[in-house]
Write an enzyme that holds these catalytic residues in place. Structure first.
Site, PDB file in Angstrom:
ATOM      1  N   HIS A  90      -5.790   2.824   1.079  1.00 24.29           N
ATOM      2  CA  HIS A  90      -4.900   3.914   1.509  1.00 24.29           C
ATOM      3  C   HIS A  90      -5.468   4.703   2.695  1.00 24.29           C
ATOM      4  O   HIS A  90      -4.802   4.910   3.707  1.00 24.29           O
ATOM      5  CB  HIS A  90      -4.664   4.903   0.378  1.00 24.29           C
ATOM      6  CG  HIS A  90      -4.141   4.293  -0.889  1.00 24.29           C
ATOM      7  ND1 HIS A  90      -3.249   3.256  -0.899  1.00 24.29           N
ATOM      8  CD2 HIS A  90      -4.379   4.588  -2.201  1.00 24.29           C
ATOM      9  CE1 HIS A  90      -2.955   2.947  -2.155  1.00 24.29           C
ATOM     10  NE2 HIS A  90      -3.634   3.729  -2.957  1.00 24.29           N
ATOM     11  N   ASP A 117       0.903  -1.136   0.000  1.00 27.51           N
ATOM     12  CA  ASP A 117       0.000   0.000   0.000  1.00 27.51           C
ATOM     13  C   ASP A 117       0.939   1.181   0.000  1.00 27.51           C
ATOM     14  O   ASP A 117       1.538   1.508   1.028  1.00 27.51           O
ATOM     15  CB  ASP A 117      -0.879  -0.004   1.259  1.00 27.51           C
ATOM     16  CG  ASP A 117      -1.899   1.126   1.213  1.00 27.51           C
ATOM     17  OD1 ASP A 117      -1.510   2.232   0.804  1.00 27.51           O
ATOM     18  OD2 ASP A 117      -3.061   0.897   1.579  1.00 27.51           O
ATOM     19  N   HIS A 118       1.118   1.807  -1.159  1.00 22.85           N
ATOM     20  CA  HIS A 118       2.224   2.757  -1.257  1.00 22.85           C
ATOM     21  C   HIS A 118       2.037   3.959  -0.331  1.00 22.85           C
ATOM     22  O   HIS A 118       2.986   4.660  -0.031  1.00 22.85           O
ATOM     23  CB  HIS A 118       2.495   3.160  -2.709  1.00 22.85           C
ATOM     24  CG  HIS A 118       1.524   4.142  -3.298  1.00 22.85           C
ATOM     25  ND1 HIS A 118       0.301   3.777  -3.770  1.00 22.85           N
ATOM     26  CD2 HIS A 118       1.608   5.479  -3.492  1.00 22.85           C
ATOM     27  CE1 HIS A 118      -0.328   4.847  -4.235  1.00 22.85           C
ATOM     28  NE2 HIS A 118       0.438   5.906  -4.074  1.00 22.85           N
TER      29      HIS A 118
HETATM   30  C1  BG6 Z   1      -3.507   4.683  -6.504  1.00 22.90           C
HETATM   31  C2  BG6 Z   1      -4.888   4.812  -7.092  1.00 22.90           C
HETATM   32  O1  BG6 Z   1      -3.449   3.601  -5.626  1.00 22.90           O
HETATM   33  O2  BG6 Z   1      -3.178   5.880  -5.818  1.00 22.90           O
HETATM   34  C3  BG6 Z   1      -4.962   6.009  -8.009  1.00 22.90           C
HETATM   35  O3  BG6 Z   1      -5.200   3.626  -7.808  1.00 22.90           O
HETATM   36  C4  BG6 Z   1      -4.516   7.249  -7.289  1.00 22.90           C
HETATM   37  O4  BG6 Z   1      -6.270   6.175  -8.522  1.00 22.90           O
HETATM   38  C5  BG6 Z   1      -3.153   7.020  -6.639  1.00 22.90           C
HETATM   39  O5  BG6 Z   1      -4.432   8.291  -8.230  1.00 22.90           O
HETATM   40  C6  BG6 Z   1      -2.762   8.204  -5.795  1.00 22.90           C
HETATM   41  O6  BG6 Z   1      -1.469   8.022  -5.343  1.00 22.90           O
HETATM   42  P1  BG6 Z   1      -0.542   9.248  -5.003  1.00 22.90           P
HETATM   43  O7  BG6 Z   1       0.684   8.653  -4.426  1.00 22.90           O
HETATM   44  O8  BG6 Z   1      -0.304   9.997  -6.277  1.00 22.90           O
HETATM   45  O9  BG6 Z   1      -1.306  10.073  -4.015  1.00 22.90           O
END
Ligand code: BG6
Length: 470
Positions: A240, A177-178
């Site tokens: 997230h 989960d980045h």
């Molecule tokens: C991803 C989603 O996990 O996270 C995307 O699938 C979203 O829809 C993205 O745009 C947002 O990530 P970050 O790191 O740019 O906030």
């Protein structure tokens, strides 16, 4: 050895989906930085799996351009050249079981025995890849990193989880989960538990409400097919933002170990007030930006939400009565993630104390407190302290991006910052129930203008309780 004095096991990282967007935009730039900063062991290999008719040198050329575009460090031809030598392209159709014999042969020929498999593919391929690896390996010889979404619905996800755990073993599965790799998400614990000025008042007696807001200026771009089957709640909230919610709301872990952290987070999910406990109109507002239905690969009559606002309660002693507001939306005019803690006022005439943890694009902390207006006046006015952590170049260089951090953690076997299955199961269940109630009550998916901050109904969700989005 890395900075923490721990040995990083040299290994081969096989990326399934090596010609996809995620690999080009995130994984390769992250691996490039890891290489420059000494986090990728000298003798490690990266095996890219793709169906396209490339060879390694052609792939490296394509990779070069993506890395140049997306690296957060300066791009240098020579440095990239050294990094590129670690990359090999292996052409195969990973949806055909017989292809795995060839892959196994390739591993043997290249003396590759220690594996991390990265499933950077749609979840419908997780199972076939696992089956293929099982066919040739018998029992697993490595770790696996899984991208979200994990499965397409809860039942499918549970079955998939069983299959993956049976092959890899639960302790070798790293569900990425980045958001858990973002600098300021990692900082929530430190802010909460290293500062008595926050630790001691982190409860409903002092906190009136909490807001978790994740806005994006972009629309669905090229991902309409995936997104239309998913929607904002499954794409952003269930994973997230619920992870952030659980870290914001958890009890202090009994010990700062992966298990301690996971147990504390899990308790929050268990205490989420069941969907439907309050009327659904008081809990959820969904929206869709105008023009979404015309996006490529989106159904012309789509009812998929590109915006979601939630009002949730955590039924435990700490949070009794304090609402947690969550919102996320595409095409909402700005890209900004912030967590706001709004404290109760000591008396009505003053502004509340507010703590904002800024996740992106600015990383930092904002604190609002009350002081006397300077001079003869006795008025009380808010003072605003704004700490920016990534505003200087030096700090930017020192803030590793989420994927670098998480891939490094997986290599070192550090499991704290990966989602656990039981958390996924509970949060998935919760979100599915909410969505069903919403649809069952025939509540509309409200249209909103691109560039606006979402539908007006999402403002009303708070206003009727005397609150407003910050
Ligand atoms: C991803 C989603 O996990 O996270 C995307 O699938 C979203 O829809 C993205 O745009 C947002 O990530 P970050 O790191 O740019 O906030």
């Amino acid at each position: 050895m890395n900075g923490g004095g721990q040995m990083i096991i040299s290994t081969n990282l096989t990326i399934f989906g090596g010609t996809g967007d995620l690999t080009f935009r995130k994984l390769l730039p992250a691996l490039y930085t890891m290489d420059i900063t000494g986090k990728l062991p000298e003798d490690s290999r990266i095996t890219i799996i793709g169906r396209r008719d490339y060879d390694s040198s052609h792939y490296r050329q394509i990779a070069r351009d993506w890395v140049e575009k997306f690296t957060r460090l300066s791009f240098e031809e020579h440095t990239f050249g050294c990094f590129a030598e670690k990359i090999d392209y292996y052409r195969m159709d990973f949806s055909r079981l017989e292809a795995y014999h060839g892959l196994n042969h390739y591993y043997r020929e290249n003396d590759i025995h220690s594996h991390i498999f990265y499933f950077a593919v749609a979840p419908r391929f997780f199972s076939i890849i696992t089956e293929g690896l099982k066919l040739v390996h018998g029992s697993s010889s490595g770790k696996v990193i899984l991208e979200k979404p994990f499965g397409e619905n809860l039942a499918a996800a549970a079955a998939l989880n069983k299959e993956l755990e049976a092959f890899f073993g639960p302790e070798h599965i790293y569900r990425i989960d980045h958001y858990l790799g973002k600098e300021m998400v990692r900082n929530i614990q430190a802010i909460r538990f290293s500062n008595p000025i926050f630790t001691d008042v982190w409860n409903s007696r002092y906190i009136e409400s909490v807001q978790i807001s994740a806005l994006e200026d972009m629309g669905v771009e090229t991902r309409g097919g995936y997104y239309d089957a998913s929607g904002a709640l499954k794409d952003m909230v269930q994973n997230h933002l619920f992870q952030i919610l659980s870290i914001m709301a958890m009890e202090q872990p009994e010990e700062f170990s992966p298990k301690g952290l996971h147990d504390a987070q899990l308790d929050v999910f268990r205490c989420l007030r069941p969907a439907g406990g309050t009327s659904i109109e008081n809990t959820l507002v969904l929206g869709q930006y105008e023009g979404y239905k015309d996006e490529p690969l989106v159904k012309p009559d789509s009812q998929t939400e590109t915006y979601g606002a939630l009002r949730l309660f955590i039924d435990n002693e700490r949070w009794n009565g304090t609402p947690f507001y969550i919102r996320t939306g595409k095409k909402t005019g700005k890209r900004e993630i912030e967590l706001a803690v709004i404290f109760r006022r000591p008396y009505p005439e003053v502004e509340p104390n507010i703590l904002i943890i800024k996740i992106q694009p600015t990383e930092g902390v904002y604190l609002q407190f009350n002081i006397k207006r300077p001079g003869d006046s006795e008025d009380i006015i808010p003072a605003k302290m704004d700490f920016c952590q990534n505003c200087s170049l030096i700090h930017q260089l020192n803030t590793p991006e989420a994927y670098e951090r998480l891939i490094t953690a997986c290599m070192k076997g550090e499991r704290s910052w990966f989602s656990q299955w039981d958390q996924i199961e509970l949060s998935w269940n919760y979100i599915s129930c909410l969505k069903e109630l919403y649809a069952g009550n025939k509540l509309p998916v409200y249209p909103y203008k691109p560039g606006s901050h979402g539908p007006a109904e999402a403002d009303r969700l708070l206003e009727q309780h005397g609150h407003s989005w910050l």
